[in-house]
Motif scaffolding. Sequence first.
Motif, PDB file in Angstrom:
ATOM      1  N   GLU A 192      39.051  28.101  55.733  1.00  8.99           N
ATOM      2  CA  GLU A 192      38.201  28.995  56.813  1.00  8.99           C
ATOM      3  C   GLU A 192      39.290  30.016  57.315  1.00  8.99           C
ATOM      4  O   GLU A 192      38.587  31.109  57.887  1.00  8.99           O
ATOM      5  CB  GLU A 192      37.935  28.150  57.859  1.00  8.99           C
ATOM      6  CG  GLU A 192      39.179  27.217  58.742  1.00  8.99           C
ATOM      7  CD  GLU A 192      39.480  26.110  58.177  1.00  8.99           C
ATOM      8  OE1 GLU A 192      40.606  25.423  58.544  1.00  8.99           O
ATOM      9  OE2 GLU A 192      38.914  25.750  56.798  1.00  8.99           O
ATOM     10  N   ASN A 193      40.373  30.135  56.903  1.00  5.19           N
ATOM     11  CA  ASN A 193      41.426  31.441  57.562  1.00  5.19           C
ATOM     12  C   ASN A 193      41.705  32.447  56.310  1.00  5.19           C
ATOM     13  O   ASN A 193      42.551  33.199  56.313  1.00  5.19           O
ATOM     14  CB  ASN A 193      42.761  30.923  57.639  1.00  5.19           C
ATOM     15  CG  ASN A 193      42.609  29.846  58.935  1.00  5.19           C
ATOM     16  OD1 ASN A 193      41.804  30.146  59.795  1.00  5.19           O
ATOM     17  ND2 ASN A 193      43.466  28.785  58.946  1.00  5.19           N
ATOM     18  N   SER A 194      40.649  32.158  55.202  1.00  5.04           N
ATOM     19  CA  SER A 194      40.845  32.945  54.227  1.00  5.04           C
ATOM     20  C   SER A 194      42.106  32.980  53.195  1.00  5.04           C
ATOM     21  O   SER A 194      42.419  34.040  52.891  1.00  5.04           O
ATOM     22  CB  SER A 194      40.501  34.509  54.462  1.00  5.04           C
ATOM     23  OG  SER A 194      39.244  34.509  54.965  1.00  5.04           O
ATOM     24  N   LYS A 235      45.717  38.865  46.710  1.00  7.10           N
ATOM     25  CA  LYS A 235      45.974  39.292  48.007  1.00  7.10           C
ATOM     26  C   LYS A 235      45.301  40.654  48.164  1.00  7.10           C
ATOM     27  O   LYS A 235      45.230  41.156  49.396  1.00  7.10           O
ATOM     28  CB  LYS A 235      47.407  39.338  48.435  1.00  7.10           C
ATOM     29  CG  LYS A 235      48.026  37.983  48.847  1.00  7.10           C
ATOM     30  CD  LYS A 235      49.427  38.392  48.846  1.00  7.10           C
ATOM     31  CE  LYS A 235      50.328  37.023  48.897  1.00  7.10           C
ATOM     32  NZ  LYS A 235      51.724  37.298  49.004  1.00  7.10           N
ATOM     33  N   SER A 236      45.225  41.564  47.365  1.00  7.14           N
ATOM     34  CA  SER A 236      44.634  42.996  47.404  1.00  7.14           C
ATOM     35  C   SER A 236      43.049  43.088  47.689  1.00  7.14           C
ATOM     36  O   SER A 236      42.603  43.881  48.298  1.00  7.14           O
ATOM     37  CB  SER A 236      44.805  43.541  46.048  1.00  7.14           C
ATOM     38  OG  SER A 236      43.955  43.411  45.090  1.00  7.14           O
ATOM     39  N   LEU A 237      42.461  41.786  47.728  1.00  7.64           N
ATOM     40  CA  LEU A 237      41.204  41.448  48.078  1.00  7.64           C
ATOM     41  C   LEU A 237      40.883  41.641  49.695  1.00  7.64           C
ATOM     42  O   LEU A 237      41.705  41.049  50.306  1.00  7.64           O
ATOM     43  CB  LEU A 237      40.391  40.624  47.678  1.00  7.64           C
ATOM     44  CG  LEU A 237      40.143  40.214  46.134  1.00  7.64           C
ATOM     45  CD1 LEU A 237      39.616  38.566  45.751  1.00  7.64           C
ATOM     46  CD2 LEU A 237      39.013  41.117  45.890  1.00  7.64           C
ATOM     47  N   LYS A 238      40.298  42.416  50.254  1.00  5.29           N
ATOM     48  CA  LYS A 238      40.604  42.523  51.677  1.00  5.29           C
ATOM     49  C   LYS A 238      40.220  41.406  52.449  1.00  5.29           C
ATOM     50  O   LYS A 238      40.324  41.177  53.622  1.00  5.29           O
ATOM     51  CB  LYS A 238      39.633  43.906  52.291  1.00  5.29           C
ATOM     52  CG  LYS A 238      38.110  43.514  52.146  1.00  5.29           C
ATOM     53  CD  LYS A 238      37.449  45.120  52.601  1.00  5.29           C
ATOM     54  CE  LYS A 238      36.015  45.133  52.525  1.00  5.29           C
ATOM     55  NZ  LYS A 238      35.215  44.066  51.753  1.00  5.29           N
ATOM     56  N   GLU A 239      39.341  40.549  51.864  1.00  9.76           N
ATOM     57  CA  GLU A 239      38.832  39.257  52.744  1.00  9.76           C
ATOM     58  C   GLU A 239      39.867  38.298  52.448  1.00  9.76           C
ATOM     59  O   GLU A 239      39.749  37.041  53.261  1.00  9.76           O
ATOM     60  CB  GLU A 239      37.709  38.750  51.914  1.00  9.76           C
ATOM     61  CG  GLU A 239      36.369  39.679  51.853  1.00  9.76           C
ATOM     62  CD  GLU A 239      36.383  40.571  50.612  1.00  9.76           C
ATOM     63  OE1 GLU A 239      34.953  40.933  50.299  1.00  9.76           O
ATOM     64  OE2 GLU A 239      37.174  40.576  50.114  1.00  9.76           O
ATOM     65  N   VAL A 240      41.041  38.406  51.712  1.00  7.90           N
ATOM     66  CA  VAL A 240      41.953  37.174  51.388  1.00  7.90           C
ATOM     67  C   VAL A 240      43.177  37.649  52.593  1.00  7.90           C
ATOM     68  O   VAL A 240      43.598  38.745  52.642  1.00  7.90           O
ATOM     69  CB  VAL A 240      42.503  37.517  49.954  1.00  7.90           C
ATOM     70  CG1 VAL A 240      43.652  36.442  50.000  1.00  7.90           C
ATOM     71  CG2 VAL A 240      41.437  37.051  49.233  1.00  7.90           C
ATOM     72  N   ASN A 241      43.481  36.736  53.324  1.00  2.00           N
ATOM     73  CA  ASN A 241      44.430  36.566  54.252  1.00  2.00           C
ATOM     74  C   ASN A 241      45.659  36.495  53.446  1.00  2.00           C
ATOM     75  O   ASN A 241      46.839  37.037  53.650  1.00  2.00           O
ATOM     76  CB  ASN A 241      44.190  35.325  55.483  1.00  2.00           C
ATOM     77  CG  ASN A 241      45.477  35.419  56.261  1.00  2.00           C
ATOM     78  OD1 ASN A 241      45.859  36.466  56.799  1.00  2.00           O
ATOM     79  ND2 ASN A 241      45.833  34.143  56.702  1.00  2.00           N
TER      80      ASN A 241
END
Length: 108
Positions: free
Chosen positions: A44-46, A74-80
């Motif tokens: 849930e924290n991406s 990690k380059s995906l903006k939704e990934v923390n």
Amino acid sequence: MSEITIDTDALGEKIVRVLKTIYDPEIPVDIYELGLIYDVFVNENSDVKILMTLTSPNCPVAETLPLEIEEKVKSLKEVNNATVEITFDPPWDKDLMSEEAKLELGLL
């Protein structure tokens, strides 16, 4: 204050699309179709955890491939955050490859 919920299925699909852009240097097939990715977990924290294997424990990219995967995911903006865990249980074999990969390599 509203809770932001993430669509983990949609994010998982985006991650798979990224994984399909990463190729094994010795085999002209992406790591996903090759069957090297065992699982992708998104919390849930991406935060993303990828469980994968290599074609062999002596694979020449054992050091660099996990780092490349982490960076691209990690380059995906939704990934923390993204981490890759390597396992050899079960060991990889060609039965883990997709039909597409087997066809590409002339195994069908």
